[in-house]
Design a protein around this motif. Structure first.
Motif, PDB file in Angstrom:
ATOM      1  N   LEU A   6      24.869  14.206  -9.303  1.00 53.56           N
ATOM      2  CA  LEU A   6      26.085  14.940  -9.602  1.00 53.56           C
ATOM      3  C   LEU A   6      26.844  15.260  -8.321  1.00 53.56           C
ATOM      4  CD1 LEU A   6      24.736  17.557 -12.200  1.00 53.56           C
ATOM      5  CD2 LEU A   6      25.729  15.307 -12.664  1.00 53.56           C
ATOM      6  N   SER A   7      28.171  15.134  -8.415  1.00 54.88           N
ATOM      7  CA  SER A   7      29.051  15.552  -7.323  1.00 54.88           C
ATOM      8  C   SER A   7      30.184  16.375  -7.917  1.00 54.88           C
ATOM      9  CB  SER A   7      29.631  14.334  -6.587  1.00 54.88           C
ATOM     10  OG  SER A   7      28.609  13.580  -5.974  1.00 54.88           O
ATOM     11  N   ASP A   8      30.312  17.605  -7.468  1.00 55.67           N
ATOM     12  CA  ASP A   8      31.368  18.509  -7.920  1.00 55.67           C
ATOM     13  C   ASP A   8      31.391  18.650  -9.445  1.00 55.67           C
ATOM     14  OD1 ASP A   8      32.174  18.970  -5.297  1.00 55.67           O
ATOM     15  OD2 ASP A   8      33.488  17.221  -5.297  1.00 55.67           O
ATOM     16  N   PHE A   9      30.223  18.660 -10.036  1.00 52.46           N
ATOM     17  CA  PHE A   9      30.081  18.859 -11.480  1.00 52.46           C
ATOM     18  C   PHE A   9      29.626  20.294 -11.732  1.00 52.46           C
ATOM     19  CE2 PHE A   9      28.063  18.878 -15.588  1.00 52.46           C
ATOM     20  CZ  PHE A   9      28.746  17.939 -16.354  1.00 52.46           C
ATOM     21  N   ARG A  10      30.458  21.055 -12.459  1.00 57.79           N
ATOM     22  CA  ARG A  10      30.166  22.473 -12.708  1.00 57.79           C
ATOM     23  C   ARG A  10      29.889  23.178 -11.375  1.00 57.79           C
ATOM     24  NH1 ARG A  10      31.483  24.812 -17.752  1.00 57.79           N
ATOM     25  NH2 ARG A  10      30.747  23.524 -19.454  1.00 57.79           N
ATOM     26  N   ALA A  15      23.992  17.052  -6.015  1.00 61.89           N
ATOM     27  CA  ALA A  15      22.624  17.299  -6.477  1.00 61.89           C
ATOM     28  C   ALA A  15      22.055  16.039  -7.101  1.00 61.89           C
ATOM     29  CB  ALA A  15      22.595  18.439  -7.491  1.00 61.89           C
ATOM     30  N   GLU A  16      20.743  15.923  -7.025  1.00 57.07           N
ATOM     31  CA  GLU A  16      20.065  14.763  -7.611  1.00 57.07           C
ATOM     32  C   GLU A  16      18.785  15.222  -8.304  1.00 57.07           C
ATOM     33  OE1 GLU A  16      18.194  10.412  -6.332  1.00 57.07           O
ATOM     34  OE2 GLU A  16      19.785  11.342  -5.124  1.00 57.07           O
ATOM     35  N   LEU A  17      18.532  14.645  -9.474  1.00 54.78           N
ATOM     36  CA  LEU A  17      17.340  14.964 -10.263  1.00 54.78           C
ATOM     37  C   LEU A  17      16.669  13.666 -10.671  1.00 54.78           C
ATOM     38  CD1 LEU A  17      15.723  17.195 -11.907  1.00 54.78           C
ATOM     39  CD2 LEU A  17      17.202  16.571 -13.839  1.00 54.78           C
ATOM     40  N   ARG A  70      26.398  10.512 -12.419  1.00 53.86           N
ATOM     41  CA  ARG A  70      25.841   9.158 -12.375  1.00 53.86           C
ATOM     42  C   ARG A  70      24.380   9.196 -12.799  1.00 53.86           C
ATOM     43  NH1 ARG A  70      23.530   4.987  -8.836  1.00 53.86           N
ATOM     44  NH2 ARG A  70      24.725   3.071  -9.102  1.00 53.86           N
ATOM     45  N   ALA A  71      24.025   8.301 -13.685  1.00 50.78           N
ATOM     46  CA  ALA A  71      22.630   8.153 -14.104  1.00 50.78           C
ATOM     47  C   ALA A  71      22.218   6.702 -13.942  1.00 50.78           C
ATOM     48  CB  ALA A  71      22.448   8.589 -15.552  1.00 50.78           C
ATOM     49  N   VAL A  72      20.976   6.502 -13.631  1.00 47.25           N
ATOM     50  CA  VAL A  72      20.392   5.163 -13.617  1.00 47.25           C
ATOM     51  C   VAL A  72      19.347   5.130 -14.717  1.00 47.25           C
ATOM     52  CG1 VAL A  72      19.093   3.446 -12.321  1.00 47.25           C
ATOM     53  CG2 VAL A  72      20.825   4.838 -11.162  1.00 47.25           C
ATOM     54  N   VAL A  73      19.517   4.177 -15.627  1.00 46.96           N
ATOM     55  CA  VAL A  73      18.660   4.078 -16.803  1.00 46.96           C
ATOM     56  C   VAL A  73      17.807   2.837 -16.702  1.00 46.96           C
ATOM     57  CG1 VAL A  73      18.601   3.954 -19.319  1.00 46.96           C
ATOM     58  CG2 VAL A  73      20.427   5.240 -18.172  1.00 46.96           C
ATOM     59  N   ILE A  86      35.228  12.374 -13.777  1.00 50.69           N
ATOM     60  CA  ILE A  86      35.893  13.266 -14.730  1.00 50.69           C
ATOM     61  C   ILE A  86      37.019  14.004 -14.022  1.00 50.69           C
ATOM     62  CG2 ILE A  86      35.521  15.157 -16.375  1.00 50.69           C
ATOM     63  CD1 ILE A  86      32.429  14.407 -16.015  1.00 50.69           C
ATOM     64  N   ARG A  87      38.217  13.873 -14.565  1.00 47.09           N
ATOM     65  CA  ARG A  87      39.389  14.510 -13.963  1.00 47.09           C
ATOM     66  C   ARG A  87      39.987  15.526 -14.921  1.00 47.09           C
ATOM     67  NH1 ARG A  87      41.363  12.409  -9.397  1.00 47.09           N
ATOM     68  NH2 ARG A  87      40.374  10.508  -8.612  1.00 47.09           N
ATOM     69  N   PRO A  88      40.443  16.670 -14.418  1.00 48.37           N
ATOM     70  CA  PRO A  88      41.062  17.665 -15.299  1.00 48.37           C
ATOM     71  C   PRO A  88      42.279  17.112 -16.027  1.00 48.37           C
ATOM     72  CG  PRO A  88      40.559  18.626 -13.166  1.00 48.37           C
ATOM     73  CD  PRO A  88      40.336  17.150 -13.037  1.00 48.37           C
ATOM     74  N   LEU A  89      43.019  16.230 -15.336  1.00 47.08           N
ATOM     75  CA  LEU A  89      44.189  15.601 -15.926  1.00 47.08           C
ATOM     76  C   LEU A  89      43.994  14.085 -15.886  1.00 47.08           C
ATOM     77  CD1 LEU A  89      46.983  17.730 -14.204  1.00 47.08           C
ATOM     78  CD2 LEU A  89      46.055  18.020 -16.508  1.00 47.08           C
ATOM     79  N   GLY A  90      44.386  13.412 -16.938  1.00 49.21           N
ATOM     80  CA  GLY A  90      44.221  11.967 -16.982  1.00 49.21           C
ATOM     81  C   GLY A  90      42.899  11.569 -17.616  1.00 49.21           C
ATOM     82  N   ARG A  91      42.684  10.279 -17.707  1.00 47.35           N
ATOM     83  CA  ARG A  91      41.501   9.751 -18.376  1.00 47.35           C
ATOM     84  C   ARG A  91      40.317   9.657 -17.424  1.00 47.35           C
ATOM     85  NH1 ARG A  91      42.932   4.456 -21.757  1.00 47.35           N
ATOM     86  NH2 ARG A  91      40.808   4.903 -22.445  1.00 47.35           N
ATOM     87  N   ASP A  92      39.124   9.822 -17.999  1.00 48.71           N
ATOM     88  CA  ASP A  92      37.911   9.609 -17.223  1.00 48.71           C
ATOM     89  C   ASP A  92      37.814   8.132 -16.825  1.00 48.71           C
ATOM     90  OD1 ASP A  92      37.367  12.209 -17.788  1.00 48.71           O
ATOM     91  OD2 ASP A  92      35.690  11.814 -19.133  1.00 48.71           O
ATOM     92  N   ARG A  93      37.160   7.911 -15.707  1.00 49.52           N
ATOM     93  CA  ARG A  93      36.855   6.540 -15.294  1.00 49.52           C
ATOM     94  C   ARG A  93      35.357   6.338 -15.473  1.00 49.52           C
ATOM     95  NH1 ARG A  93      40.318   6.450  -9.588  1.00 49.52           N
ATOM     96  NH2 ARG A  93      42.368   6.853 -10.528  1.00 49.52           N
ATOM     97  N   VAL A  94      35.002   5.478 -16.387  1.00 45.78           N
ATOM     98  CA  VAL A  94      33.592   5.298 -16.742  1.00 45.78           C
ATOM     99  C   VAL A  94      33.201   3.844 -16.551  1.00 45.78           C
ATOM    100  CG1 VAL A  94      31.846   5.622 -18.531  1.00 45.78           C
ATOM    101  CG2 VAL A  94      33.837   7.144 -18.448  1.00 45.78           C
ATOM    102  N   ARG A  95      32.071   3.641 -15.919  1.00 44.00           N
ATOM    103  CA  ARG A  95      31.541   2.290 -15.717  1.00 44.00           C
ATOM    104  C   ARG A  95      30.094   2.227 -16.176  1.00 44.00           C
ATOM    105  NH1 ARG A  95      34.287  -1.265 -12.360  1.00 44.00           N
ATOM    106  NH2 ARG A  95      36.240  -0.424 -11.518  1.00 44.00           N
TER     107      ARG A  95
END
Length: 356
Positions: A6-10, A15-17, A70-73, A86-95
């Protein structure tokens, strides 16, 4: 899931788990430490929405332009990354695996999750919208092609309501009536398909819910049934309701108005069950859904258990642990884990950091 970054999430700047591949990964910490935020991030990477009902802007750390999850599955023999900006304005960019996301169902097929939360009590105590959303989420998880049907029903109802609202207080002209006919036809097709799928799902789920409830609290006569908001063909019902729809400026019948009824001992659980029965039934709904998705796919969904054991006594905690089965689970708690919990890894959330 091998890792979560996670980067700048909540409240997490960085952070990494790395959860245990099987068994329970225990995440402890005080109130407001960010335990639930970790589960929220995992669920977001599967569904692109917050299970807490928060808007995307709330997921971005205060003062930042965007959050990244980001997750690695592990998908033998591959390791598949999922990235969401995730952006407050505009669409998320998901890959997914480095490629822009084309269909949301590609997320669920890569990372499926089942969330247990204290808010699940709303599935029993809340209105029918909560239960309809529960059904639709399961439908998409079990039959990914139905994602398009759910989206089409939502789109058509929005467009039909916008037209009805624009016609409020005046007589519709020929063009407006033609457009309304078009939306009625589209809603008739997609709505009928969705409602038939929901009804079949309720039929499949009802015995699973009874079995899950018995696992948690002993035998009880529970049922789940679907109650459409119209009789006969949906297009005919829409035609009959048109005058009332025009007067009120809203679509008064359709899949968005249907009831999903839960009963215990033949009585509506929403109004007649005790608080303990309602909470157990909510857990049974989630557990039954988890079992159904697991049976329909090659891989068990990741279990996300957000402080659910704090509301349960020792017997029901033990019963839930037994009922969860094998697989990967992330469990948050402000206190100690339930006795006998198969804890495979432990972490502590504290001030935007994850401590081992």
């Amino acid at each position: 899931m091998e890792t979560l970054r996670l980067s700048d999430f909540r409240n997490y700047s960085d952070a990494e788990l790395s959860p245990a591949p099987t068994g329970i990964t225990l995440i402890t910490g005080g109130n407001g430490s960010g335990k639930t935020n970790l589960l929220e991030a995992v669920a977001y990477l599967s569904t692109l929405r917050s299970f807490r009902g928060s808007p995307p802007a709330a997921l971005v750390r205060a003062g930042c332009e965007a959050a990244v999850a980001r997750a690695v599955v592990a998908d033998p023999p591959r390791r598949v990354p999922i990235d969401a900006e995730i952006r407050p304005l505009g669409r998320d960019r998901v890959r997914v695996n480095g490629q822009p996301l084309r269909r949301q169902r590609d997320l669920r097929s890569t990372l499926a999750v089942t969330v247990f939360s204290p808010d699940d009590l709303a599935l029993v105590k809340g209105g029918p919208a909560e239960r309809r959303a529960y059904l639709d989420d399961l439908l998409v998880s079990c039959r990914p092609r139905l994602e398009a049907v759910v989206s089409e029903v939502e789109r058509v109802i929005r467009q039909r309501n916008a037209l009805l609202k624009s016609l409020a207080g005046r007589s519709p002209d020929e063009n407006a009536l033609f457009t309304l006919d078009v939306w009625d036809s589209k809603l008739g097709d997609a709505g009928t398909e969705l409602v038939e799928a929901r009804a079949r799902l309720c039929s499949d789920l009802s015995p699973l819910i009874s079995g899950a409830y018995q696992d948690l609290a002993g035998p009880a006569a529970t049922s789940l049934s679907y109650r459409p908001s119209w009789d006969g063909a949906l297009t005919d019902a829409l035609a009959s309701a048109r005058r009332d729809d025009l007067r009120r400026g809203v679509t008064t019948i359709g899949p968005h108005r249907d009831e999903v009824e839960l009963t215990i001992a033949g009585m509506p659980a929403r109004t007649h069950a005790s608080q303990g029965e309602q909470r157990t039934l909510a857990l049974a709904l989630r557990l039954a859904g988890h079992r159904l998705v697991r049976a329909a796919s090659d891989q068990a969904p990741v279990l996300l258990l957000d402080d659910v054991f704090s509301e349960l006594d020792a017997d029901r905690s033990a019963a839930l642990l037994e009922a969860l089965g094998d697989g990967q689970a992330l469990l948050t708690t402000a206190g100690s884990p339930p006795a006998g919990a198969p804890v495979a890894a432990r972490f502590t959330a504290a001030q935007g950091k994850i401590l081992t």
